[in-house]
Design a protein around this motif. Structure first.
Motif: not given
Length: 734
Positions: A605-632
Motif C-alpha cells: 500500500d505504501f507505493f500506491i499513487g507514488k509518482r516517479v520520473l524515469v530518466v532513460e534513453d533506451n526504449k525497451i528499458n523504459q517499458v520494463i521499468t514502467t511495468k515494474i513500477l506499475a506492478k506496485k
C-alpha cells in the motif's frame, strides 16, 4: 680487582636511572638489576628488560661473578621464551652452557636445562619431558626461585602432553607462590594454566573462576601478557557456553591490549634492542679472543712475524689494487648496460600501461553493453513470472531468471579476473544455504542433462549445517563451470555432484566437494595444462564440443580466493573427477529469508499513487521499468534525456527520480548536478549499468542518494525506492 671493575662499579653505583647516589656493594647492584629485569619483563617492557640485562651481564663479567652471569643468561632465556622468541633464547642458552662448562653451578644448570625443555616443547614434547625427569632425579633444588620455575615448566609440558591430572597437581603445589621477585606474576600465570586445564576438561565454571582471578591479579599489577591470555581464555569459555556478548567483550579487550602493547614501534624497538644485545655479546667474545691471540703472539719472534705480515700485506695490497682496477672497468660497462636496459624497460613499461588502459576501456564498454540487454532479459522474466504462468512455464522462467542473474555475476568476475591475480578481489562472508546453491545449479542443468541422456545427481551430507558463512555467488560459478563441463563431455552417462564433511568444529567446517563424470576423460599430457586460460583437450575436441576454454581457469582462480586448490583424476574413455576442499564458517543463528527482511520495511500500500520520473534513453528499458513500477500501482513519467528531465522536474512534483547515467546530450551525473541547484530534497537514484572505470563515489558526489545496478532483483529495487522515499519524508518533517 681489575681496573674495568672500578669503571663498571662507578657506572652502576652512581647512575641516576637505576640506583640512588649512596654507595652499595657489587652484590647488591647485581641483585637490584635482577629485580628490575623481573619488573620490566612482567610489565611488558621488553626493551627496558633487555637494556637492564645487558648492564647486568657486563657487571657480572667485569667482576667475574660467574653465578650471577649464569642467572642473567637464564633471565635472557626466560624473557625470550615468554615472547615466543625461541631462536633468540637458544643463543643465550648456548652462552649459559659455555659458562657452565667451567663453572660448577648445579641449580643454574638445572634451570637452563628446564628452559631448554621448554624450547623443545612444540617439536619434541617427549624429549622435553625426559629432560625434566632427569633434572628431578639428579638435582635437589634448594633455591625456591629456581624450584618454582622448574616445576612451572614441568606443568606446562604435562599440559601440552594433555596429562591434565598430573599438570593440575604440579600447578596446585606451586600455590601459594614463594618467589623472591615475581610472586604475583607466577600466581596469575599458575591460575591461568589451571583455568586452561579446566577448559580442556570441560569444567567451564571452574575455568571461568580461575581465569577471572588471574585477570584480576594481572589488572592489579599491570601484567599485559597475562591480561591478553586471560581475556582470550575467557572469550573461549563464554563462547563455548553460548554467552556471545561476554565473549565478544573479552575479544575486544584482548585486541585493545594487544594493539596497545604490540605496536609497530614497540616491535621494531624490541627487535633492534635484541639485535644490538646479541651484537654486544659477540663483540665482547671477539674482544676476548683478540686479547688471547695477542697474549700468544707475545711469545713468538716479533721480527719474524713482522716480516711475514709485511709480505702478506704487500701481496694483499697488490691483489686489491688489481681487483679494484678490474672492478672499475666492469662497473663502467655495467652502468652503461644498465642505462640502456633501464631505457628499454621504461619504454616497455609505458607500452604495457597503454595496453592495460586499452584493455580496461574495452572491458568497460563490454560490461556496459552486456548489462543493458541483460536488464531486458531479467526484467521481462520477472514480469512473466508475475503474470501467473503455468507450472511448466514457471520452472523454465525460474531457470532463465537464475541463468540471467548468474550471467551478470559471471561478467563481473570475468571483468575482475585481473583483480584476483592482484589479490584485490576478496570472497564475501555472508550466511547462505549450501543445499539451495547446489540445487539451483543442478536444476539449471537438468534439461541439458536430459538432452544428452545423462543422469545428473546431487549428494549432500546430512552433517552439513543448514546455514554456512561464505560466498554463495562465487561457489555457484565454480559448480556451474564444473557441471557444465562434465555434461558437455558426457553422453548416456552419469554426472555426480558430491558434498561431504571432511573436518568440523563448533566454529568452522571443512567441506570436501567432488564433481564426477564418466565422459571422454582427459589425457595425462593435457592434465598439466587443462587449468590454463583458453586450454582445450585438443583441436578436434574444440571443434566438436566448442567453448572458450576459460571455465577451468576461472574455477582455479575463484578457488584461490577461498585458499583452496583443485585436483583431478582422469582416464581417457573412463571419465573425470575434480576434487577440492573449502573452509566455511558455521552460522550461529538462522538467517531470515532475504525477501522477508526486505519487504518488512513497507507493505504494498505504501507505493500506491507514488509518482516517479524515469530518466532513460533506451526504449525497451523504459517499458520494463514502467511495468515494474506499475506492478506496485506507481505512476511514472518518462524523460528520454537530461534536458527533458530538467524540464519535468521544474514543472512537476515527484516522489523519486530514477536516473540513467549514460545518455545522449548531457549525462545522468551532469543532470543530477543541475537538479541539485534548485531542488536538494527529491531523492535521485542512479539506475545504471556501472562500467569498470566508474566509481560509486562519483555518483554520490554528483548528488545521487543511492545506486541500483542494472540488471537488478525487483525485491531489491522496491526496497531501495521505499528506503529513499521514507528518508526524504522524515527529513522534510524535521
Amino acid at each position: 680487582m681489575r681496573p674495568a671493575t672500578y669503571i663498571y662499579l662507578f657506572i652502576f653505583l652512581f647512575s641516576p636511572s637505576l640506583f640512588s647516589q649512596e654507595l652499595i656493594s657489587i652484590s647488591d647492584s647485581l641483585l637490584h638489576l635482577k629485580k628490575k629485569v623481573y619488573e620490566f619483563k612482567n610489565e611488558g617492557s621488553f626493551e627496558k628488560a633487555m637494556i637492564t640485562l645487558n648492564n647486568g651481564v657486563k657487571l657480572a663479567e667485569s667482576t667475574e661473578s660467574h653465578k650471577d652471569l649464569i642467572d642473567f643468561y637464564n633471565l635472557y632465556i626466560q624473557l625470550h621464551t615468554e615472547y615466543n622468541k625461541y631462536d633468540k633464547a637458544r643463543v643465550y642458552m648456548t652462552m649459559a652452557y659455555s659458562v657452565l662448562n667451567y663453572y660448577n653451578y648445579p641449580e643454574g644448570k638445572a634451570l637452563t636445562n628446564a628452559f631448554e625443555a621448554l624450547t623443545l616443547l612444540e617439536n619434541d614434547p617427549e624429549e622435553a619431558l625426559a629432560i625434566i625427569e632427569n633434572i628431578k632425579s639428579n638435582i635437589t633444588l634448594e633455591d625456591k626461585n629456581n624450584a618454582i620455575c622448574v616445576n612451572y615448566i614441568e606443568g606446562l609440558i604435562n599440559l601440552k602432553q594433555k596429562n591434565y591430572q598430573t599438570a593440575q597437581q604440579i600447578f596446585e603445589k606451586i600455590l601459594p607462590v614463594e618467589h623472591e621477585f615475581e610472586k604475583d606474576y607466577i600466581r596469575a600465570n599458575t591460575l591461568l594454566q589451571l583455568a586452561k586445564i579446566n577448559y580442556e576438561t570441560s569444567k567451564f565454571i571452574n575455568g571461568e573462576i580461575e581465569a577471572s582471578t588471574a585477570l584480576n591479579v594481572a589488572n592489579e599489577y599491570n601484567y599485559p601478557l597475562i591480561k591478553i591470555k586471560a581475556h582470550h581464555l575467557l572469550a573461549n569459555i563464554y563462547e563455548n557456553g553460548g554467552n556471545y556478548e561476554k565473549a565478544l567483550s573479552h575479544f575486544k579487550s584482548l585486541t585493545a591490549i594487544h594493539n596497545q602493547v604490540f605496536t609497530q614501534e614497540t616491535l621494531k624497538n624490541n627487535e633492534d634492542i635484541a639485535v644490538k644485545t646479541e651484537s654486544d655479546f659477540f663483540s665482547r667474545i671477539l674482544d676476548q679472543m683478540n686479547k688471547d691471540a695477542i697474549a700468544q703472539q707475545q711469545t713468538v719472534n716479533i721480527s719474524k712475524l713482522t716480516s711475514v705480515l709485511s709480505s702478506a700485506l704487500l701481496i694483499i695490497i697488490s691483489l686489491l689494487t688489481i681487483s679494484l682496477y678490474r672492478n672499475n672497468q666492469i662497473k663502467y660497462k655495467t652502468n652503461d648496460l644498465l642505462l640502456k636496459k633501464n631505457l628499454e624497460l621504461q619504454i616497455a613499461k609505458e607500452e604495457a600501461e597503454k595496453a592495460m588502459q586499452a584493455k580496461a576501456q574495452f572491458l568497460s564498454t563490454v560490461s556496459h553493453e552486456l548489462r543493458t540487454p541483460l536488464y531486458a532479459v531479467t526484467g521481462l522474466t520477472h514480469l512473466l513470472l508475475e503474470d501467473n504462468p503455468n507450472s511448466s512455464q514457471k520452472e523454465h522462467l525460474k531457470s532463465l531468471k537464475f541463468s540471467g542473474e548468474y550471467l551478470l555475476n559471471f561478467i563481473n568476475d570475468i571483468l575482475q579476473i585481473n583483480k584476483i591475480e592482484a589479490n584485490k578481489l576478496k570472497p564475501e562472508n555472508i550466511p547462505f544455504d549450501l543445499r539451495k546453491v547446489l540445487n539451483e545449479v543442478v536444476n539449471t542443468y537438468q534439461q541439458t542433462a536430459k538432452e544428452s541422456n545423462n543422469e545428473l545427481v546431487l549428494k549432500i551430507s546430512d552433517d552439513i549445517p543448514s546455514e554456512l558463512i561464505g560466498d554463495p555467488i562465487k561457489l555457484s560459478q565454480i559448480f556451474t563451470n564444473l557441471v557444465g563441463n562434465a555434461l558437455k563431455f558426457t553422453e548416456n552417462g552419469h554426472v555426480k555432484v558430491i558434498a561431504d564433511v571432511k573436518k568440523s568444529d563448533f566454529k568452522n567446517i571443512l567441506v570436501h566437494f567432488e564433481v564426477q563424470d564418466d565422459g571422454i576423460g582427459i589425457s595425462k599430457k593435457m592434465q598439466t595444462t587443462i587449468f590454463d586460460s583458453f586450454s582445450q583437450g585438443s583441436e578436434q575436441i574444440n571443434r566438436k564440443y566448442g567453448g572458450t576454454g576459460l571455465g577451468l581457469a576461472i574455477v582455479k582462480s575463484l578457488l584461490s580466493l577461498f585458499g583452496s586448490e583443485i585436483t583431478l583424476e582422469s582416464e581417457l574413455g573412463r571419465g573425470t573427477a575434480f576434487y577440492f576442499d573449502i573452509d566455511f564458517g558455521i552460522s550461529k543463528t538462522t538467517q531470515e529469508e532475504p525477501e522477508k527482511v526486505k519487504t518488512s520495511l513497507v507493505n504494498d500500500d505504501f507505493f500506491i499513487g507514488k509518482r516517479v520520473l524515469v530518466v532513460e534513453d533506451n526504449k525497451i528499458n523504459q517499458v520494463i521499468t514502467t511495468k515494474i513500477l506499475a506492478k506496485k500501482q506507481m505512476s511514472c513519467d518518462i524523460a528520454s534525456n537530461g534536458y527533458e528531465a530538467l524540464d519535468k522536474v521544474h514543472e512537476n512534483q515527484y516522489d523519486v527520480i530514477l536516473m540513467d547515467i549514460h545518455m545522449p546530450g548531457i549525462s545522468g551525473l551532469k543532470t543530477t548536478e543541475e537538479i541539485r541547484k534548485f531542488n536538494t530534497e527529491i531523492p535521485v537514484i542512479a539506475l545504471t549499468a556501472i562500467s569498470l572505470d566508474e566509481s560509486k563515489d562519483d555518483f554520490y558526489a554528483a548528488g545521487c542518494n543511492d545506486i541500483i545496478t542494472k540488471p537488478f532483483k525487483p525485491e531489491e529495487f522496491y526496497e531501495t525506492l521505499a528506503k529513499n522515499m521514507i528518508n526524504n519524508s522524515v527529513s522534510s518533517e524535521s
